[in-house]
Write a protein that holds these residues in place. Structure first.
Motif: not given
Ligand code: NOJ
Length: 533
Positions: A126-128, A160-167, A173-177
């Motif tokens: 997760v990168w900003a 943190a590994l990137n599994y995305g954000f819920f909203n 921020q990437m979607s978890y999908k």
């Protein structure tokens, strides 16, 4: 659901502190293999090994540098494959620890992800896309060539590994999908397959509730990941088991876990059983890394002989979890302790521990025994090691005998991983094996009963027979067996009918008449436990 879990009792091994076979001062995989017969004889037929992968060990191995390689200090991959084989010969199962939420900052994925030029791993974490602090989440700036800051999952060494954000609420921020987040999940499934294909029987999953980030009260995004993982297991590895560090069986078990732990988090029912040091105002956080500072002079735990005897503090929290576990065909796992929690011997005596363990091992769900708890190893007040902080005192070497380093290692005492208990009455396996009345032998007896009576297995029903606020005894039923417990120093009577023949009892004073049973009541001796048919 793997059938073997019905009769499973787990033993947690902290590999660095269990058994050193090559004299380098640290435990190893061969040391676990060497003790399989001991563990089986104790009554544990399954093992969870804390992370044993290559790591810089800034968080005891929960900072993984290579998911597919055994840390050289523990041996080789072949040693671990041999352990799987030897365990299976004994009808035992081995779970490894899966750390899906973060890697070490030294993992090759992260090294690549830190580069400015885009590559396969750019979105693996997760990168900003700026360098200013973001409220709420911890981020690290100034450490990478890349024009951005990365999110931490735990310590600074654990991006943190990137599994995305819920909203997603920010453009970065990437979607978890998002397909990139799906790739992170697939990479973790690949790690699981790697070990399952080589004989591993499943995983304890670290911080399993916290993969997808952002506001997501029901953990919908994270649950979707585990549902997909479970699909893979059901299809290709139906005998593999998953246990979550989540402490919310309603969420975790419906997401596909087979078992979920009760943890010693502040305010939980579990914490009132053996670690209720709630006298102190500093005790708001009795778990985690602050444990050393906690005032334990007053202990109100249910299993403390002069605690307050209120089992409802546990049951009010536990019973809804138990019910949802049943609905989801999964198990709640009650632990004696773990590597993050003060050992119960910190405040409980051997006789108090006997009753506490008798309770844990006669409850439904799959129980976990932390190495050394079977002999009542102490929580030691020692300096931090490898990011352990207040948890370090629960991670000291296993005490096997009264030989050098209490039988843990042939190394010079100053070279061993952590000091052993130096008290003159440090408990050891060897001494307790010779004492029929020891904690070790009591654990063996109870676990033998658990395996003998299917009433006591993981799955069989629990019925509460007598449990009242501030009142003792506590009586419950498993199948046809009544179980009654009185941890207090006074006799305790309940006006309920139970069975008539005592099949097992523990009583503080050996000569005591453990229970007086009539058609309508049972009176229990002080500090006693009985199983009645
Ligand atoms: C929970 C583990 O049990 C603990 O030991 C570790 O430090 C954190 N997760 C971070 O992985």
């Amino acid at each position: 659901m793997p059938k073997w879990l019905e009769d499973a009792v787990f033993y947690e091994v902290y590999p660095q502190s269990f058994n050193d076979t090559n004299g380098d001062g640290i435990g190893d995989i061969d040391g676990i293999t060497e003790k399989l017969d001991y563990i089986k004889d104790l009554g544990c037929n399954a093992i969870w090994i804390n992370p044993c992968y290559d790591s810089p060990f800034k968080d005891g191995g929960y900072d993984v540098r290579d998911y597919k390689k055994v840390a050289p200090r523990y041996g080789t991959n072949s040693d671990l494959y041999r352990l799987f084989g030897e365990a299976h010969k004994r009808d035992m199962h081995i779970l490894l620890d899966l750390v899906p939420g973060h890697t070490s900052e030294e993992h090759k994925w992260f090294r690549e992800s830190q580069k400015q030029e885009r590559n396969e791993y750019s979105d693996r974490y997760v990168w900003a896309d700026h360098c200013f602090r973001i409220e709420k989440y911890p981020y690290v700036a100034g450490e990478s060539q890349r024009d951005g800051i990365y999110m931490l999952n735990f310590y600074k060494c654990q991006p943190a590994l990137n599994y995305g954000f819920f909203n997603p609420t920010e453009p970065w921020q990437m979607s978890y999908k998002d397909p990139e987040c799906q790739k992170t999940k697939e990479a973790m499934k690949d790690v699981m397959r790697f070990w399952l294909d080589r004989g591993c029987d499943g995983f304890r999953v670290d911080m399993a509730n916290y993969l997808v980030k952002g506001e997501d009260e029901n953990r919908t995004g994270t649950c979707a990941i585990w549902k997909d993982v479970r699909k893979m297991l059901d299809k290709d590895y139906p005998e593999a088991a998953l246990v979550s560090e989540w402490a919310n069986p309603k969420q975790s078990l419906s997401a596909g876990f087979h078992m979920d732990f009760l943890l010693n988090n502040p305010g939980t029912g579990y914490s009132t059983l053996m670690r209720d040091y709630s006298n102190s105002k500093d005790n708001a956080n009795t778990s985690g890394i602050n444990q050393k500072k906690v005032d334990v002079t007053v202990d109100r735990s249910f299993f403390k002989r002069d605690g307050n005897g209120d089992i409802m503090r546990f049951l009010d929290d536990y019973l809804p979890m138990y019910e949802s576990a049943k609905e989801n065909h999964g198990y709640v796992s009650i632990i004696t302790c773990n590597h993050d929690t003060p050992r119960p011997r910190r405040t409980l005596s051997y006789s108090e521990l006997k009753l506490a363990y008798a309770f844990i091992f006669t409850m439904p769900g799959v129980p976990f025994l932390y190495y050394g708890d079977e002999i009542g190893m102490r929580y030691l007040d020692i300096p931090t090691k490898e990011g352990g902080y207040g948890r370090t005192g629960s991670r000291t070497p296993m005490q096997w005998s009264n030989k050098k380093n209490l039988g843990f290692s042939e190394a010079f005492p100053e070279d061993i991983y952590l000091p052993v208990d130096s008290s003159s009455d440090a408990p050891t396996v060897e001494a307790q094996q010779q004492d029929p009345d020891s904690l070790l032998n009591t654990v063996k007896e109870i676990l033998a009963l658990r395996h003998k009576y299917s009433d006591l297995n993981s799955q069989n029903n629990l019925e509460i027979v007598y449990a009242k606020k501030d009142t003792l005894p506590f009586i419950y039923k498993r199948g046809d067996l009544f179980i009654a417990i009185n941890p207090s120093t006074l006799k305790q009577k309940a006006g309920v009918p139970t069975g008539s023949s005592i099949i097992y009892s523990i009583c503080r004073s050996n000569s005591c008449d453990v229970a007086t049973i009539t058609d309508t009541s049972i009176t229990l001796a002080p500090e006693s436990f009985v199983i009645i048919k």
